[in-house]
Design a protein around this motif. Structure first.
Motif, PDB file in Angstrom:
ATOM      1  N   PHE A 134      21.201 -10.203 -16.557  1.00 11.96           N
ATOM      2  CA  PHE A 134      19.740 -10.298 -16.643  1.00 11.96           C
ATOM      3  C   PHE A 134      19.297 -11.753 -16.712  1.00 11.96           C
ATOM      4  CE2 PHE A 134      16.031 -10.839 -19.421  1.00 11.96           C
ATOM      5  CZ  PHE A 134      15.074 -10.159 -18.684  1.00 11.96           C
ATOM      6  N   TYR A 135      19.971 -12.539 -17.525  1.00  7.07           N
ATOM      7  CA  TYR A 135      19.626 -13.958 -17.678  1.00  7.07           C
ATOM      8  C   TYR A 135      19.802 -14.702 -16.354  1.00  7.07           C
ATOM      9  CZ  TYR A 135      20.158 -18.842 -19.151  1.00  7.07           C
ATOM     10  OH  TYR A 135      20.046 -20.207 -19.266  1.00  7.07           O
ATOM     11  N   ASN A 136      20.954 -14.519 -15.718  1.00  6.96           N
ATOM     12  CA  ASN A 136      21.184 -15.185 -14.437  1.00  6.96           C
ATOM     13  C   ASN A 136      20.224 -14.678 -13.367  1.00  6.96           C
ATOM     14  OD1 ASN A 136      23.236 -16.581 -15.629  1.00  6.96           O
ATOM     15  ND2 ASN A 136      24.881 -15.749 -14.375  1.00  6.96           N
ATOM     16  N   GLY A 137      19.922 -13.378 -13.414  1.00  8.11           N
ATOM     17  CA  GLY A 137      18.980 -12.818 -12.451  1.00  8.11           C
ATOM     18  C   GLY A 137      17.596 -13.425 -12.591  1.00  8.11           C
ATOM     19  N   LEU A 138      17.184 -13.666 -13.826  1.00  9.41           N
ATOM     20  CA  LEU A 138      15.888 -14.295 -14.063  1.00  9.41           C
ATOM     21  C   LEU A 138      15.864 -15.710 -13.495  1.00  9.41           C
ATOM     22  CD1 LEU A 138      13.090 -14.177 -15.376  1.00  9.41           C
ATOM     23  CD2 LEU A 138      14.135 -14.971 -17.510  1.00  9.41           C
ATOM     24  N   LEU A 139      16.950 -16.447 -13.695  1.00  7.55           N
ATOM     25  CA  LEU A 139      17.039 -17.798 -13.136  1.00  7.55           C
ATOM     26  C   LEU A 139      17.004 -17.763 -11.609  1.00  7.55           C
ATOM     27  CD1 LEU A 139      19.768 -19.458 -15.402  1.00  7.55           C
ATOM     28  CD2 LEU A 139      17.282 -19.640 -15.596  1.00  7.55           C
ATOM     29  N   MET A 140      17.701 -16.786 -11.021  1.00  5.36           N
ATOM     30  CA  MET A 140      17.713 -16.666  -9.561  1.00  5.36           C
ATOM     31  C   MET A 140      16.330 -16.302  -9.028  1.00  5.36           C
ATOM     32  SD  MET A 140      20.674 -17.533  -8.547  1.00  5.36           S
ATOM     33  CE  MET A 140      20.609 -18.670  -9.952  1.00  5.36           C
ATOM     34  N   LEU A 141      15.599 -15.477  -9.775  1.00  7.51           N
ATOM     35  CA  LEU A 141      14.244 -15.111  -9.357  1.00  7.51           C
ATOM     36  C   LEU A 141      13.333 -16.333  -9.354  1.00  7.51           C
ATOM     37  CD1 LEU A 141      12.114 -13.005  -8.611  1.00  7.51           C
ATOM     38  CD2 LEU A 141      11.768 -12.589 -11.059  1.00  7.51           C
ATOM     39  N   PHE A 175      19.314 -25.567  -1.888  1.00 11.62           N
ATOM     40  CA  PHE A 175      18.970 -24.545  -0.894  1.00 11.62           C
ATOM     41  C   PHE A 175      17.595 -24.732  -0.253  1.00 11.62           C
ATOM     42  CE2 PHE A 175      21.653 -22.434  -4.138  1.00 11.62           C
ATOM     43  CZ  PHE A 175      22.773 -22.189  -3.367  1.00 11.62           C
ATOM     44  N   MET A 176      16.794 -25.695  -0.701  1.00 12.95           N
ATOM     45  CA  MET A 176      15.479 -25.891  -0.089  1.00 12.95           C
ATOM     46  C   MET A 176      15.637 -26.317   1.367  1.00 12.95           C
ATOM     47  SD  MET A 176      12.192 -25.818  -0.245  1.00 12.95           S
ATOM     48  CE  MET A 176      11.688 -25.797  -1.977  1.00 12.95           C
ATOM     49  N   PHE A 228      14.308 -18.439  -6.426  1.00 12.40           N
ATOM     50  CA  PHE A 228      13.846 -17.839  -5.173  1.00 12.40           C
ATOM     51  C   PHE A 228      12.349 -18.066  -4.969  1.00 12.40           C
ATOM     52  CE2 PHE A 228      11.782 -14.213  -3.093  1.00 12.40           C
ATOM     53  CZ  PHE A 228      12.341 -14.325  -1.828  1.00 12.40           C
ATOM     54  N   MET A 229      11.564 -17.913  -6.021  1.00  8.54           N
ATOM     55  CA  MET A 229      10.118 -18.126  -5.908  1.00  8.54           C
ATOM     56  C   MET A 229       9.816 -19.558  -5.483  1.00  8.54           C
ATOM     57  SD  MET A 229       8.707 -15.223  -6.523  1.00  8.54           S
ATOM     58  CE  MET A 229       6.999 -15.603  -6.893  1.00  8.54           C
ATOM     59  N   ALA A 230      10.569 -20.506  -6.029  1.00  8.65           N
ATOM     60  CA  ALA A 230      10.363 -21.907  -5.657  1.00  8.65           C
ATOM     61  C   ALA A 230      10.751 -22.155  -4.206  1.00  8.65           C
ATOM     62  CB  ALA A 230      11.173 -22.815  -6.580  1.00  8.65           C
ATOM     63  N   LEU A 231      11.790 -21.461  -3.736  1.00  7.40           N
ATOM     64  CA  LEU A 231      12.266 -21.661  -2.369  1.00  7.40           C
ATOM     65  C   LEU A 231      11.419 -20.914  -1.340  1.00  7.40           C
ATOM     66  CD1 LEU A 231      16.120 -21.298  -2.973  1.00  7.40           C
ATOM     67  CD2 LEU A 231      14.846 -23.418  -2.616  1.00  7.40           C
ATOM     68  N   ARG A 250      10.137 -25.730   3.960  1.00  4.81           N
ATOM     69  CA  ARG A 250      10.061 -24.439   4.643  1.00  4.81           C
ATOM     70  C   ARG A 250      10.506 -23.322   3.703  1.00  4.81           C
ATOM     71  NH1 ARG A 250       9.579 -24.841  10.309  1.00  4.81           N
ATOM     72  NH2 ARG A 250       9.285 -22.593  10.115  1.00  4.81           N
ATOM     73  N   ALA A 251       9.947 -22.128   3.900  1.00  3.69           N
ATOM     74  CA  ALA A 251      10.339 -20.965   3.103  1.00  3.69           C
ATOM     75  C   ALA A 251      11.772 -20.570   3.430  1.00  3.69           C
ATOM     76  CB  ALA A 251       9.396 -19.797   3.373  1.00  3.69           C
ATOM     77  N   ILE A 252      12.519 -20.158   2.424  1.00  6.38           N
ATOM     78  CA  ILE A 252      13.935 -19.863   2.628  1.00  6.38           C
ATOM     79  C   ILE A 252      14.144 -18.639   3.518  1.00  6.38           C
ATOM     80  CG2 ILE A 252      14.190 -18.399   0.574  1.00  6.38           C
ATOM     81  CD1 ILE A 252      16.955 -19.757   0.201  1.00  6.38           C
ATOM     82  N   LEU A 253      13.188 -17.709   3.533  1.00  2.61           N
ATOM     83  CA  LEU A 253      13.314 -16.521   4.374  1.00  2.61           C
ATOM     84  C   LEU A 253      12.652 -16.706   5.735  1.00  2.61           C
ATOM     85  CD1 LEU A 253      12.793 -13.583   1.833  1.00  2.61           C
ATOM     86  CD2 LEU A 253      14.919 -14.636   2.629  1.00  2.61           C
TER      87      LEU A 253
END
Length: 297
Positions: free
Chosen positions: A178-185, A264-265, A188-191, A213-216
């Motif tokens: 959960f903690y790592n998932g929150l960090l990844m979220l 990853f940006m 992801f929002m920043a990217l 540019r957006a990561i997706l």
């Protein structure tokens, strides 16, 4: 609240560690002190974001909990597996710093066993130190600023130990995920929703124009140059992925270390000279411009 739980000082010290980290980071940010990169930030140069998320949310909670917290369960077979996995972790880290911490950890286990478990609290602290230390190398602690990041892993190590002791290893895995998932979220929002601003920086001989540019973004990544090589075009690519291409075209020195400030940006870059000379003549200027703009360290 904690009448029925054991070793509550682990939870309190873990929370205090996170609080201190936030406090120090706020002070450094207010003073305008640049936070130094840490070696594991370079993972953005080597992995796809999707694999990084899988590692952080699934593999890390599973393997790290077995390796670091499995030793503090009641099951003897799990304690043995825990120690084996821990040795594999240290071996794969290729770090003398991690190896030194492991030696201290094993020594603490030995002292605790010989004393009839009288030094269990010291062992718990040493476990959290080892968990934090394996995420870094000795070079990451060359400055006082470089040491504060370890407070996050140290605090999390203490909290996960408290969860393991009181609620079991599975609950610790779930909390870790959960903690790592929150960090990844948050990452992801920043990217995915970067700034739409067009940036322009220049030096005496070089001009760099770029946009995040957006990561997706579905557009393909491309790298090209003008016929006379006075202009480079980098489209929808992270700096980490662009760097090897810049090396191949002699536009930067091979082996130079670039650490992305935002792993990853992706960016669109247009890099050109203002005197029609080839860009590779000014590789040092390019590196300095990217550092000046805080895109790399």
């Amino acid at each position: 609240m904690f009448k029925n739980t054991l070793k509550n000082w682990l939870l309190k010290l873990g929370v205090a560690s996170f609080t201190l980290l936030i406090f120090l980071y706020a002070i450094f940010s207010a003073l305008g002190i640049e936070y130094p990169p840490i070696s594991r930030d370079m993972i953005g140069d080597k992995l796809l974001f999707e694999w990084f998320v899988v590692m952080a949310v699934i593999l890390a909670p599973l393997l790290e909990e077995v390796a670091f917290r499995g030793f503090f369960t009641a099951k003897r077979w799990l304690r043995i597996i825990s120690f084996i996995v821990l040795l594999v972790f240290i071996g794969l880290s290729f770090s003398y710093f991690a190896l030194a911490l492991l030696v201290l950890y094993i020594a603490t286990i030995f002292v605790n066993d010989r004393s009839g478990k009288k030094h269990i609290n010291t062992l718990l602290i040493m476990n959290a130190v080892l968990f934090a230390g394996i995420h870094y190398t000795a070079e990451d602690f060359m400055t006082s600023l470089g040491t504060i990041a370890i407070l996050a892993q140290f605090g999390m190590g203490l909290i996960l130990l408290w969860i393991t002791i009181n609620f079991g290893l599975i609950k610790a895995m779930l909390f870790h995920a959960f903690y790592n998932g929150l960090l990844m979220l948050l990452l992801f929002m920043a990217l995915q929703y970067p700034s739409s601003k067009n940036h322009r920086i220049e030096s005496e001989n070089l001009v760099v124009e770029y946009k995040e540019r957006a990561i997706l973004d579905s557009n393909t990544s491309t790298f090209s140059s003008s016929a006379n090589k006075d202009t480079l075009y980098i489209h929808n690519m992270s700096i980490g992925k662009a760097k090897p291409m810049l090396e191949q075209t002699n536009n930067i020195e091979e082996g130079s270390i670039w650490v992305e400030n935002i792993p990853f940006m992706r960016y669109d870059f247009k890099i050109y000279t203002n005197n029609q000379k080839e860009v590779y003549h000014y590789s040092k200027e390019l590196e300095q411009l990217l550092k000046q703009e805080e895109l790399i360290n």
